[in-house]
Design a protein around this motif. Structure first.
Motif, short mmCIF file in Angstrom:
data_model
loop_
_atom_site.label_atom_id
_atom_site.label_comp_id
_atom_site.label_asym_id
_atom_site.label_seq_id
_atom_site.Cartn_x
_atom_site.Cartn_y
_atom_site.Cartn_z
N THR A 47 0.85 -1.19 0.00
CA THR A 47 0.00 0.00 0.00
C THR A 47 0.88 1.24 0.00
O THR A 47 2.01 1.21 0.50
CB THR A 47 -0.96 0.00 1.20
N TRP A 48 0.37 2.33 -0.57
CA TRP A 48 1.10 3.59 -0.61
C TRP A 48 0.09 4.73 -0.79
O TRP A 48 -1.06 4.50 -1.18
CB TRP A 48 2.11 3.61 -1.76
N HIS A 49 0.49 5.95 -0.47
CA HIS A 49 -0.37 7.08 -0.84
C HIS A 49 0.12 7.67 -2.16
O HIS A 49 1.31 7.68 -2.44
CB HIS A 49 -0.51 8.12 0.28
N ASP A 50 -0.83 8.14 -2.93
CA ASP A 50 -0.59 8.44 -4.34
C ASP A 50 -1.09 9.84 -4.67
O ASP A 50 -2.16 10.24 -4.24
CB ASP A 50 -1.30 7.40 -5.20
N PHE A 51 -0.29 10.57 -5.48
CA PHE A 51 -0.64 11.94 -5.85
C PHE A 51 -1.03 12.05 -7.33
O PHE A 51 -0.94 13.14 -7.92
CB PHE A 51 0.54 12.87 -5.56
N ARG A 52 -1.49 10.96 -7.94
CA ARG A 52 -1.85 11.04 -9.36
C ARG A 52 -3.05 11.96 -9.59
O ARG A 52 -3.21 12.50 -10.69
CB ARG A 52 -2.11 9.65 -9.93
N SER A 53 -3.91 12.10 -8.59
CA SER A 53 -5.01 13.06 -8.69
C SER A 53 -4.50 14.44 -8.29
O SER A 53 -3.87 14.59 -7.24
CB SER A 53 -6.16 12.66 -7.77
N SER A 55 -5.96 16.97 -7.09
CA SER A 55 -6.66 17.65 -6.00
C SER A 55 -6.54 16.97 -4.65
O SER A 55 -7.01 17.51 -3.66
CB SER A 55 -8.15 17.79 -6.35
N SER A 56 -5.94 15.80 -4.59
CA SER A 56 -5.90 15.08 -3.32
C SER A 56 -4.83 14.01 -3.33
O SER A 56 -4.33 13.62 -4.38
CB SER A 56 -7.26 14.44 -3.03
N ALA A 57 -4.49 13.55 -2.12
CA ALA A 57 -3.65 12.36 -1.96
C ALA A 57 -4.56 11.19 -1.61
O ALA A 57 -5.47 11.32 -0.77
CB ALA A 57 -2.63 12.58 -0.85
N GLU A 58 -4.34 10.08 -2.25
CA GLU A 58 -5.24 8.93 -2.09
C GLU A 58 -4.44 7.69 -1.70
O GLU A 58 -3.24 7.61 -1.94
CB GLU A 58 -5.98 8.68 -3.42
N ILE A 59 -5.14 6.73 -1.11
CA ILE A 59 -4.52 5.47 -0.70
C ILE A 59 -4.76 4.43 -1.79
O ILE A 59 -5.90 4.20 -2.22
CB ILE A 59 -5.09 4.97 0.63
N TYR A 60 -3.67 3.81 -2.23
CA TYR A 60 -3.75 2.72 -3.21
C TYR A 60 -3.15 1.44 -2.60
O TYR A 60 -2.37 1.49 -1.65
CB TYR A 60 -2.98 3.08 -4.48
N ALA A 61 -3.55 0.31 -3.20
CA ALA A 61 -3.01 -0.98 -2.76
C ALA A 61 -2.87 -1.89 -3.97
O ALA A 61 -3.55 -1.72 -4.99
CB ALA A 61 -3.92 -1.63 -1.72
N ALA A 62 -1.96 -2.85 -3.86
CA ALA A 62 -1.78 -3.87 -4.89
C ALA A 62 -1.52 -5.19 -4.20
O ALA A 62 -1.02 -5.24 -3.07
CB ALA A 62 -0.63 -3.51 -5.81
N SER A 63 -1.85 -6.28 -4.89
CA SER A 63 -1.70 -7.61 -4.30
C SER A 63 -1.16 -8.60 -5.30
O SER A 63 -1.37 -8.47 -6.51
CB SER A 63 -3.04 -8.12 -3.74
N SER A 64 -0.45 -9.58 -4.78
CA SER A 64 0.02 -10.72 -5.57
C SER A 64 -0.43 -11.99 -4.87
O SER A 64 -0.14 -12.19 -3.69
CB SER A 64 1.54 -10.71 -5.70
N LEU A 65 -1.15 -12.84 -5.59
CA LEU A 65 -1.67 -14.08 -5.01
C LEU A 65 -0.85 -15.29 -5.44
O LEU A 65 -1.27 -16.43 -5.25
CB LEU A 65 -3.14 -14.25 -5.38
N ASP A 66 0.33 -15.03 -6.04
CA ASP A 66 1.21 -16.14 -6.45
C ASP A 66 2.65 -15.86 -6.01
O ASP A 66 3.59 -16.08 -6.76
CB ASP A 66 1.12 -16.37 -7.96
N SER A 78 -9.09 4.73 -0.93
CA SER A 78 -9.81 5.91 -0.44
C SER A 78 -9.87 6.95 -1.54
O SER A 78 -9.03 6.98 -2.44
CB SER A 78 -9.10 6.49 0.78
N ASP A 79 -10.87 7.83 -1.47
CA ASP A 79 -11.04 8.87 -2.49
C ASP A 79 -11.52 10.16 -1.83
O ASP A 79 -12.67 10.56 -1.98
CB ASP A 79 -12.06 8.41 -3.53
N PRO A 80 -10.65 10.83 -1.08
CA PRO A 80 -11.04 12.04 -0.36
C PRO A 80 -10.92 13.27 -1.26
O PRO A 80 -9.91 13.97 -1.24
CB PRO A 80 -10.04 12.10 0.79
N THR A 81 -11.92 13.57 -2.03
CA THR A 81 -11.85 14.65 -3.00
C THR A 81 -11.44 15.96 -2.33
O THR A 81 -12.07 16.41 -1.38
CB THR A 81 -13.20 14.83 -3.70
N GLY A 82 -10.35 16.51 -2.84
CA GLY A 82 -9.88 17.78 -2.32
C GLY A 82 -9.15 17.69 -1.00
O GLY A 82 -8.71 18.70 -0.46
#
Length: 697
Positions: A47-53, A55-66, A78-82
């Motif tokens: 997981t990391w916080h991401d500034f691709r938007s 207007s806001s910083a958002e939380i992203y996650a990725a997973s590997s099942l293998d 999360s999507d905290p607009t603004g």
């Protein structure tokens, strides 16, 4: 520039790592904190916080099942607009279940709160987030959050709370979920994290809960005075967080608030009681990684912290990147609540920008078997150290049938006295020349059995120039049952022979083995003192006979003549620069048919390991070691007697460097070593040496 998430995986306990691979090419992490978790099935989550938007910083996650071979597309948690959601933390308490917490300023631009969201489908989707801090929304500043799981359904979110006044002095709180993150209880303050009754400025935080034994650790960095000079602290709970011990400062290599700045910290615990805290530290002028450890669930900590990253101190930066220790398990790597009973390791990754070797590094602290912490036996001075060594050897009062006293001011008499003390099953204590030291008097009174006997029970080794008649008189008056024998010659060579003859009298026969070593310097004789005192090597103990470089003293020649019918082995300890071949030839000529072995290396440290390798083999393969200074003799005088009693080789070290020879010997025997004693304080053997050996065994 854009910073993006990469990953690397090890499937062999960190011995090798896969080539770093990009997870999300669309990510824009900024200077994000990235966190990782592994569930009991071996699935990976990031997981990391991401500034691709914009207007806001958002939380992203990725997973590997293998196990890291492929990764699912990233998921927005999360999507905290603004607004800004930042500093995510992640745990994976059971198969394909993930919980992430983070800080958010979504309460109309006021102070931060702590939110959490849960996935029960391997990170594919996340439920609506929940605010988990119990204070009024946006009312307090929230800092340095961390989340941990005990593997039994309990998840703990720790964070610092403080108001904007009074220098931002605050406290640490923990909110708890008992149902794998589905719901959360009201948070409570960790009283053990209070320092000196006041709040603190918190700059970094980590926690770990062990579901196997109910222990928990919260580590944090901060200052008690509102300054920017922080210390690293650890508070421990033995009842799953219900109560907490007072916080202990663990960056012990410097004075409190000495100008370092541990802005990054991690803690770890294993079920055998090993606790580690690591942090970023700027004491050298650059950022480096230091750690400290406890071997008793955090009750006590090593007196000096240890630098983890390599390279030249102060010449480069090494910065923690994964602030999360992982306990390796044979069942599943990094599984919370599942533990390996054979081999436990703590890992911490950091980026190091050292010249010519920039990259990610894995700092490994490993404990094997049931290794106990090396036991440091030391006092405020050489005399009190001899008392400390004796108290370890005789913890119960009134259990020593005899006490041997030798001078604290020179080495020869004390080295010769060690095997005598072993033969008597008695104590060896050091004393100054002119008066009986109060600490020695107290120890004699404590340890001596004081039984009526016509035989001597206090032996003084050394003439009046070493131990005065005034001391003899004081010893005679220490008990109504004191019987003092004074053993000495006109010089160190004669005194060693007098001790050997006393041993023959007690034994009722001459020795079957003898140590021959130089009387002109102490290290080689010190190496001989352990096996000479060890009844497992020779049931009748072996005298230490002192000689000069080029020949036998007349007293030594005469003694060898007197015991030639019993003596089967002579061990010359030291190389030709300490004992010439002429000495060996002369000794062999005095005792026809004797087996003569020279035990030597290129220096005192190699000689010590040569002695250890020769005697401690087969049935005597060492289970522990004694560690003594090869530079100063006093603390090690009692060490030879004690290491022999415990059937341990005596290994020599410099103050700050174990030396390659000693390190090699310990490494070669790491499979059987499980304990050890360090003879002397940090002024003679630095705590970093102890830490190095603890990591090796």
């Amino acid at each position: 520039s854009t910073i993006q998430p990469f990953y690397s995986v090890s499937h062999d306990r960190g011995a090798t790592w896969s080539t770093a691979a990009l997870i999300d090419s669309d990510a824009d992490m900024g200077l994000s904190i990235m966190d990782a978790a592994v569930d009991p099935a071996g699935n990976f989550y990031l997981t990391w916080h991401d500034f691709r938007s914009p207007s806001s910083a958002e939380i992203y996650a990725a997973s590997s099942l293998d196990r890291g071979n492929t990764w699912k597309p990233e998921v927005k948690v999360s999507d905290p607009t603004g607004m800004s959601d930042v500093i995510p933390r992640i745990v994976a308490p059971r198969d394909r279940e993930v919980v992430i917490s983070w800080l958010s300023d979504r309460s109309a631009g006021a102070h931060d709160d702590v939110f959490a969201a849960r996935s029960i489908d391997g990170g594919a989707t996340f439920a609506t987030d929940t605010r988990i801090n119990s204070n009024a929304e946006g009312s307090l500043v929230v800092v340095s959050n961390k989340m941990c799981s005990d593997g039994n359904g309990n998840i703990y979110a720790a964070y610092g709370l403080y108001t904007s006044g009074a220098g931002f002095m605050g406290d640490i709180y923990v909110a708890t979920s008992n149902d794998f993150g589905a719901s959360w209880s009201a948070h409570k303050k960790i009283d053990g994290a209070r320092i000196q009754g006041s709040g603190l400025v918190i700059t970094a935080l980590d926690c770990v809960f062990d579901g196997q034994n109910g222990h928990a650790v919260v580590g944090f960095s901060g200052s008690t005075d509102g300054s920017t000079s922080d210390d690293a602290f650890t508070s421990v709970s033995s009842d799953a967080g219900a109560t907490w011990q007072s916080a202990q400062r663990v960056n012990t290599g410097l004075a409190p608030l000495a100008g370092h700045d541990p802005l990054g910290l991690s803690v770890g615990i294993d079920p055998r009681g090993h606790v580690l805290t690591a942090w970023n530290d700027t004491r050298s002028g650059s950022i480096e990684i230091y750690f400290n450890y406890s071997n008793n669930f955090g009750d006590t900590w090593a007196s000096t912290d240890i630098r983890m990253n390599g390279g030249t101190p102060g010449a480069h930066d090494a910065i923690l990147t994964n602030e999360n220790f992982i306990v390796l398990s044979t069942f599943a790597e990094g599984t919370n609540g599942t533990h390996n009973t054979d081999r436990l390791a703590f890992h911490n990754t950091f980026f190091d920008d050292r010249a010519g070797a920039q990259g990610m590094y894995d700092g490994i602290v490993e404990f094997t078997g049931d290794m106990q912490v090396l036991n440091r036996l030391a006092g405020a001075n050489r005399i009190e150290t001899s008392v400390a060594i004796n108290q370890d050897l005789f913890p119960t009062a009134g259990t020593a049938p005899a006490v041997v006293i030798s001078t604290s001011e020179n080495f020869p008499d004390g080295l010769a006295a060690g095997p005598l003390a072993a033969m008597l099953n008695g104590s060896l204590l050091l004393n100054p020349k002119d008066s009986l030291d109060p600490a020695v008097a107290l120890e004699i009174t404590r340890v001596l059995d004081h039984k009526p006997s016509p035989a001597s029970n206090i032996y003084v080794v050394g003439g009046p120039a070493a131990i005065s008649d005034a001391v003899i008189a004081q010893l005679q008056g220490i008990s109504s049952h004191a019987r003092v024998a004074h053993i000495f010659g006109q010089n160190r060579y004669e005194t060693a022979i007098a001790v050997a003859e006393q041993m023959d009298q007690i034994r009722g026969s001459g020795p079957t083995g003898a140590m021959l070593t130089t009387g002109e310097n102490f290290p080689d004789a010190l190496s001989a003192s352990g096996p000479a005192s060890d009844s497992g090597i020779n049931p009748g103990q072996m005298p230490i006979l002192l000689v000069t470089l080029n020949g036998l003293e007349p007293e030594v020649s005469n003694y060898l003549d007197s015991v030639k019918t019993s003596l089967k082995n002579i061990y010359t300890v030291g190389g030709p620069s300490a004992l010439s071949e002429a000495v060996s030839s002369a000794a062999a000529a005095r005792v026809p048919g004797v087996v003569l072995d020279r035990l030597a290396g290129l220096n005192r440290y190699e000689t010590a390991t040569a002695v250890a390798r020769f005697f401690y083999t087969g049935a005597m393969l060492p289970q522990g070691i004694g560690l003594a200074s090869g530079e100063k003799f006093p603390d090690a005088l009692g060490g030879g007697r004690a290491s022999g009693a415990k059937h341990r080789p005596l290994v020599l070290t410099t103050k700050d460097d174990l030396t390659a020879t000693s390190s090699s010997y310990i490494g070669d025997n790491a499979g059987t070593l499980d304990s050890g004693d360090v003879y002397g304080g940090t002024a003679v053997i630095d705590e970093s040496i102890v830490g190095t050996i603890n990591l090796m065994i």
